[in-house]
Design a protein around this motif. Structure first.
Motif, PDB file in Angstrom:
ATOM      1  N   CYS A 288       0.980  -1.135   0.173  1.00  0.00           N
ATOM      2  CA  CYS A 288      -0.075   0.004   0.073  1.00  0.00           C
ATOM      3  C   CYS A 288       0.744   1.323  -0.054  1.00  0.00           C
ATOM      4  CB  CYS A 288      -0.989   0.072   1.244  1.00  0.00           C
ATOM      5  SG  CYS A 288      -0.441   0.629   2.703  1.00  0.00           S
ATOM      6  N   GLY A 289       2.168   1.095   0.641  1.00  0.00           N
ATOM      7  CA  GLY A 289       3.168   2.352   0.642  1.00  0.00           C
ATOM      8  C   GLY A 289       2.913   3.372   1.660  1.00  0.00           C
ATOM      9  N   TYR A 290       1.866   3.193   2.367  1.00  0.00           N
ATOM     10  CA  TYR A 290       1.492   4.346   3.193  1.00  0.00           C
ATOM     11  C   TYR A 290       2.810   4.481   4.479  1.00  0.00           C
ATOM     12  CZ  TYR A 290      -1.253   7.762   5.978  1.00  0.00           C
ATOM     13  OH  TYR A 290      -1.317   8.948   6.597  1.00  0.00           O
ATOM     14  N   CYS A 291       3.182   3.468   4.811  1.00  0.00           N
ATOM     15  CA  CYS A 291       4.016   3.577   5.886  1.00  0.00           C
ATOM     16  C   CYS A 291       5.678   3.995   5.404  1.00  0.00           C
ATOM     17  CB  CYS A 291       4.038   2.361   6.708  1.00  0.00           C
ATOM     18  SG  CYS A 291       4.778   0.861   5.913  1.00  0.00           S
ATOM     19  N   GLN A 292       5.746   3.757   4.260  1.00  0.00           N
ATOM     20  CA  GLN A 292       7.109   3.825   3.505  1.00  0.00           C
ATOM     21  C   GLN A 292       7.954   4.796   3.752  1.00  0.00           C
ATOM     22  OE1 GLN A 292       8.487   0.616   2.678  1.00  0.00           O
ATOM     23  NE2 GLN A 292       6.353   0.261   3.535  1.00  0.00           N
ATOM     24  N   SER A 293       7.208   6.123   3.873  1.00  0.00           N
ATOM     25  CA  SER A 293       8.381   7.247   4.182  1.00  0.00           C
ATOM     26  C   SER A 293       8.889   7.297   5.450  1.00  0.00           C
ATOM     27  CB  SER A 293       7.407   8.559   4.027  1.00  0.00           C
ATOM     28  OG  SER A 293       6.422   8.641   4.952  1.00  0.00           O
ATOM     29  N   GLY A 294       8.082   6.836   6.546  1.00  0.00           N
ATOM     30  CA  GLY A 294       8.609   6.621   7.828  1.00  0.00           C
ATOM     31  C   GLY A 294       9.510   5.496   7.864  1.00  0.00           C
ATOM     32  N   MET A 295       9.236   4.477   7.255  1.00  0.00           N
ATOM     33  CA  MET A 295      10.046   3.363   7.415  1.00  0.00           C
ATOM     34  C   MET A 295      11.550   3.593   6.840  1.00  0.00           C
ATOM     35  SD  MET A 295       9.580   0.064   8.315  1.00  0.00           S
ATOM     36  CE  MET A 295       7.914  -0.457   8.182  1.00  0.00           C
ATOM     37  N   GLN A 296      11.609   4.403   5.611  1.00  0.00           N
ATOM     38  CA  GLN A 296      12.764   4.693   4.794  1.00  0.00           C
ATOM     39  C   GLN A 296      13.623   5.585   5.831  1.00  0.00           C
ATOM     40  OE1 GLN A 296      12.022   6.099   0.889  1.00  0.00           O
ATOM     41  NE2 GLN A 296      10.921   4.153   0.311  1.00  0.00           N
TER      42      GLN A 296
END
Length: 151
Positions: free
Chosen positions: A97-105
């Protein structure tokens, strides 16, 4: 007025000192890459760097960020020159879904800045962000690939 240094740019914002940094970034500075997830500092979707350390911006007051260097996902790379973590994310097809990806990165970049060759245990300990899609195996593989690229 509150003065914040965000992505190496000075911002003077007419906001209350207790405003969560997340809202100052998104609504006042116009940097929408940092996401709202839980609002409790648990999920990590809102992770940014403050003086190089990952923080959960939804529960971090702007008053604590005054005089510090704030970096958001917008500062680590772009389509023309992606950060090694961003390239590895694509190569390993991490997001669903990509929603968490900025924080994960952002959490992954902070980990690699502190520990350029993390073990699985190091990754598990440092990356406490939640991914609703459960792509943790791909996240770990991407972090290891980015570490190899950064060496």
């Amino acid at each position: 007025m509150i003065n914040l240094t965000i992505n190496d740019v000075e911002h003077s914002l007419n906001i209350e000192p207790e405003m969560p940094l997340l809202w100052a970034l998104r609504e006042e500075a116009g940097l929408r890459g940092t996401k709202f997830g839980c609002g409790l500092g648990i999920c990590g979707a809102c992770t940014v760097h403050v003086d190089g350390a990952p923080v959960r911006s939804c529960s971090y007051p702007v008053s604590a960020a005054v005089g510090k260097q704030i970096h958001t996902i917008e500062s680590i790379g772009n389509a023309d020159t992606p950060h090694a973590v961003q390239s590895a994310w694509i190569k390993h097809q991490v997001p669903q879904c990509g929603y968490c990806q900025s924080g994960m990165q952002m959490a992954a970049v902070a980990l690699l800045n502190d520990n350029p060759q993390p073990t699985d245990e190091d990754i598990d300990k440092a990356i406490t962000n939640l991914c609703r899609c459960g792509t943790y195996d791909r996240i770990r593989a991407a972090i290891k690939a980015a570490a190899a690229e950064l060496v």
